[in-house]
Design a protein around this motif. Structure first.
Motif, PDB file in Angstrom:
ATOM      1  N   SER A  41      13.568  -3.133  65.893  1.00 49.39           N
ATOM      2  CA  SER A  41      14.445  -2.590  66.921  1.00 49.39           C
ATOM      3  C   SER A  41      15.458  -3.642  67.333  1.00 49.39           C
ATOM      4  O   SER A  41      15.311  -4.826  67.024  1.00 49.39           O
ATOM      5  N   ALA A  42      16.482  -3.210  68.077  1.00 47.93           N
ATOM      6  CA  ALA A  42      17.580  -4.107  68.422  1.00 47.93           C
ATOM      7  C   ALA A  42      17.123  -5.302  69.252  1.00 47.93           C
ATOM      8  O   ALA A  42      17.708  -6.372  69.172  1.00 47.93           O
ATOM      9  N   GLY A  43      16.089  -5.123  70.067  1.00 49.68           N
ATOM     10  CA  GLY A  43      15.613  -6.214  70.910  1.00 49.68           C
ATOM     11  C   GLY A  43      14.165  -6.015  71.306  1.00 49.68           C
ATOM     12  O   GLY A  43      13.523  -5.034  70.903  1.00 49.68           O
ATOM     13  N   GLU A  44      13.643  -6.938  72.123  1.00 44.15           N
ATOM     14  CA  GLU A  44      12.243  -6.874  72.540  1.00 44.15           C
ATOM     15  C   GLU A  44      11.961  -5.589  73.323  1.00 44.15           C
ATOM     16  O   GLU A  44      10.971  -4.900  73.063  1.00 44.15           O
ATOM     17  N   ARG A  45      12.820  -5.263  74.284  1.00 46.96           N
ATOM     18  CA  ARG A  45      12.588  -4.076  75.101  1.00 46.96           C
ATOM     19  C   ARG A  45      12.560  -2.824  74.245  1.00 46.96           C
ATOM     20  O   ARG A  45      11.676  -1.967  74.398  1.00 46.96           O
ATOM     21  N   GLN A  46      13.507  -2.704  73.304  1.00 46.84           N
ATOM     22  CA  GLN A  46      13.558  -1.515  72.461  1.00 46.84           C
ATOM     23  C   GLN A  46      12.344  -1.427  71.551  1.00 46.84           C
ATOM     24  O   GLN A  46      11.823  -0.339  71.300  1.00 46.84           O
ATOM     25  N   TYR A 105       7.630  -9.273  55.172  1.00 48.13           N
ATOM     26  CA  TYR A 105       6.852  -8.051  55.308  1.00 48.13           C
ATOM     27  C   TYR A 105       7.019  -7.181  54.065  1.00 48.13           C
ATOM     28  O   TYR A 105       8.134  -6.930  53.605  1.00 48.13           O
ATOM     29  N   SER A 106       5.899  -6.729  53.502  1.00 43.90           N
ATOM     30  CA  SER A 106       5.928  -5.733  52.433  1.00 43.90           C
ATOM     31  C   SER A 106       5.307  -4.472  53.021  1.00 43.90           C
ATOM     32  O   SER A 106       4.091  -4.330  53.073  1.00 43.90           O
ATOM     33  N   ALA A 107       6.144  -3.579  53.517  1.00 43.28           N
ATOM     34  CA  ALA A 107       5.634  -2.465  54.322  1.00 43.28           C
ATOM     35  C   ALA A 107       6.620  -1.311  54.299  1.00 43.28           C
ATOM     36  O   ALA A 107       7.767  -1.450  53.861  1.00 43.28           O
ATOM     37  N   ASN A 108       6.147  -0.166  54.772  1.00 40.92           N
ATOM     38  CA  ASN A 108       7.074   0.924  55.092  1.00 40.92           C
ATOM     39  C   ASN A 108       7.913   0.460  56.272  1.00 40.92           C
ATOM     40  O   ASN A 108       7.380  -0.084  57.244  1.00 40.92           O
ATOM     41  N   LEU A 109       9.208   0.681  56.201  1.00 36.77           N
ATOM     42  CA  LEU A 109      10.101   0.048  57.164  1.00 36.77           C
ATOM     43  C   LEU A 109      10.927   1.076  57.916  1.00 36.77           C
ATOM     44  O   LEU A 109      11.455   2.020  57.337  1.00 36.77           O
ATOM     45  N   ILE A 110      11.040   0.864  59.237  1.00 37.30           N
ATOM     46  CA  ILE A 110      11.914   1.667  60.088  1.00 37.30           C
ATOM     47  C   ILE A 110      12.920   0.724  60.743  1.00 37.30           C
ATOM     48  O   ILE A 110      12.530  -0.249  61.401  1.00 37.30           O
ATOM     49  N   LEU A 111      14.194   0.996  60.539  1.00 34.68           N
ATOM     50  CA  LEU A 111      15.255   0.254  61.211  1.00 34.68           C
ATOM     51  C   LEU A 111      15.783   1.145  62.326  1.00 34.68           C
ATOM     52  O   LEU A 111      16.509   2.104  62.084  1.00 34.68           O
ATOM     53  N   ASP A 112      15.386   0.833  63.549  1.00 37.37           N
ATOM     54  CA  ASP A 112      15.678   1.667  64.717  1.00 37.37           C
ATOM     55  C   ASP A 112      16.985   1.210  65.359  1.00 37.37           C
ATOM     56  O   ASP A 112      17.139   0.036  65.690  1.00 37.37           O
ATOM     57  N   GLU A 113      17.923   2.146  65.547  1.00 34.68           N
ATOM     58  CA  GLU A 113      19.258   1.840  66.081  1.00 34.68           C
ATOM     59  C   GLU A 113      19.895   0.689  65.294  1.00 34.68           C
ATOM     60  O   GLU A 113      20.353  -0.312  65.845  1.00 34.68           O
ATOM     61  N   PHE A 114      19.945   0.872  63.978  1.00 35.02           N
ATOM     62  CA  PHE A 114      20.381  -0.202  63.076  1.00 35.02           C
ATOM     63  C   PHE A 114      21.830  -0.609  63.319  1.00 35.02           C
ATOM     64  O   PHE A 114      22.203  -1.751  63.052  1.00 35.02           O
ATOM     65  N   ALA A 115      22.662   0.299  63.808  1.00 34.57           N
ATOM     66  CA  ALA A 115      24.074  -0.021  64.001  1.00 34.57           C
ATOM     67  C   ALA A 115      24.295  -1.097  65.054  1.00 34.57           C
ATOM     68  O   ALA A 115      25.346  -1.748  65.055  1.00 34.57           O
ATOM     69  N   ILE A 116      23.325  -1.297  65.965  1.00 32.65           N
ATOM     70  CA  ILE A 116      23.515  -2.304  67.018  1.00 32.65           C
ATOM     71  C   ILE A 116      22.616  -3.518  66.811  1.00 32.65           C
ATOM     72  O   ILE A 116      22.487  -4.350  67.708  1.00 32.65           O
ATOM     73  N   HIS A 117      21.995  -3.640  65.622  1.00 32.46           N
ATOM     74  CA  HIS A 117      21.219  -4.848  65.347  1.00 32.46           C
ATOM     75  C   HIS A 117      22.155  -6.053  65.268  1.00 32.46           C
ATOM     76  O   HIS A 117      23.272  -5.955  64.745  1.00 32.46           O
ATOM     77  N   GLU A 118      21.675  -7.184  65.754  1.00 36.15           N
ATOM     78  CA  GLU A 118      22.413  -8.420  65.585  1.00 36.15           C
ATOM     79  C   GLU A 118      22.190  -8.936  64.166  1.00 36.15           C
ATOM     80  O   GLU A 118      21.078  -8.906  63.652  1.00 36.15           O
ATOM     81  N   LYS A 119      23.238  -9.353  63.510  1.00 37.30           N
ATOM     82  CA  LYS A 119      23.185  -9.840  62.125  1.00 37.30           C
ATOM     83  C   LYS A 119      22.574  -8.808  61.174  1.00 37.30           C
ATOM     84  O   LYS A 119      21.624  -9.101  60.438  1.00 37.30           O
ATOM     85  N   PRO A 120      23.101  -7.586  61.153  1.00 38.40           N
ATOM     86  CA  PRO A 120      22.490  -6.556  60.310  1.00 38.40           C
ATOM     87  C   PRO A 120      22.557  -6.857  58.822  1.00 38.40           C
ATOM     88  O   PRO A 120      21.641  -6.503  58.078  1.00 38.40           O
ATOM     89  N   PHE A 121      23.629  -7.514  58.361  1.00 38.86           N
ATOM     90  CA  PHE A 121      23.727  -7.824  56.936  1.00 38.86           C
ATOM     91  C   PHE A 121      22.671  -8.855  56.541  1.00 38.86           C
ATOM     92  O   PHE A 121      22.088  -8.770  55.454  1.00 38.86           O
TER      93      PHE A 121
END
Length: 290
Positions: A41-46, A105-121
């Motif tokens: 998620s984008a941050g700890e709270r999220q 991590y080798s896992a099933n992955l969920i990127l939650d609110e990926f557009a606002i992640h810091e350093k997404p690339f």
């Protein structure tokens, strides 16, 4: 599809839905000790809020939860994490998005609110190889977000990658599917009230109708401005000061900017915004500053 990407309106159930899949999949088989879902998620709270939804889904499907652990690092929020461990050994882990914590991590992955992640690339470069390791078996990837302009990895994947299963849910789609209840008239009334309350065409288009608002329309994106901020900049009394004014005619604000020249850089010291004020009064403020 192993790879899905969803562009969904705000408050349309992105975290609720991805948490459902992670929880139900974790208990789908009697024993699957290697099953692991990781959500970034984008941050700890999220991340912790997403995990609360996963806990509720676990309770709703009456899954046997062996333990729930939550680690909060006051010194570095990016090291915080939460984990649900099920009786069959399956786990769900929620962490703030960070290239270093995501790597490995080798896992099933969920990127939650990926557009606002810091350093997404950087996050993408760190995580993608780990979910495509053939020795670890096929992993699932779920990318969900409300758009946040172009120029980020979410927009890049949505617009240019045709191998993903793509799912668009605008606020109108969500309302048609029952977000505001089953009464069509009441639902449309609530939708109209929401639209009126937003009172901004760009916000409505991006946050609720899932349209990319091109960043090229913005001269200086906030992310660029943030990298230029410093608390150490001050007027030393010797460096020349510059004052400029942009005058708003009707709807726009009038703005007075004071800057100091440090070497070959003009550093902004102060920004004054003037609204609902006769021009004569604005000019007087400008003259007083000079």
């Amino acid at each position: 599809s192993p790879f899905k990407i969803g562009m969904w309106s705000r408050q349309a159930g992105k975290s609720f839905s991805t948490a459902c899949e992670a929880a139900t999949d974790s208990v789908a088989q009697p024993e699957q000790p290697s099953n692991l879902w990781v959500v970034l998620s984008a941050g700890e709270r999220q991340a912790l809020e997403w995990m609360e939804k996963a806990k509720k889904w676990s309770q709703a499907i009456k899954a046997t939860v062996d333990s729930y652990d939550e680690l909060r690092d006051s010194a570095n929020a990016l090291l915080s994490r939460a984990e649900i461990r099920f009786a069959n050994g399956a786990r769900i882990v929620a962490i703030p998005a960070n290239p270093d914590t995501a790597r490995g991590y080798s896992a099933n992955l969920i990127l939650d609110e990926f557009a606002i992640h810091e350093k997404p690339f950087d996050i993408w470069a760190a995580i993608y190889p780990s979910i495509t390791n053939p020795l670890a078996g096929e992993k699932r990837l779920r990318i969900v977000s409300t758009p946040k302009g172009r120029g980020n990895k979410f927009a890049d994947l949505w617009e240019h990658n045709e191998t993903y299963s793509k799912h668009l849910v605008t606020i109108e789609d969500a309302v048609a599917l029952g977000l505001f209840g089953k009464d069509p008239k009441l639902a449309q009334a609530r939708l109209a009230e929401l639209r009126s309350g937003v009172d901004d065409d760009d916000i409505w288009a991006q946050e609720y109708m899932c349209r990319f608002i091109d960043n090229t329309a913005i001269l200086l994106p906030y992310e660029m401005i943030g990298k230029c901020e410093s608390e150490s900049i001050k007027d030393d009394g010797a460096s020349p000061l510059y004052i400029g004014m942009d005058i708003g005619r009707s709807h726009d604000l009038s703005v007075i900017v004071t800057a100091v020249k440090l070497g070959d850089v003009l550093a902004v010291l102060e920004v004054d915004t003037l609204t609902k004020m006769p021009f004569a009064d604005q000019l007087r403020i400008l003259v007083d500053k000079a």
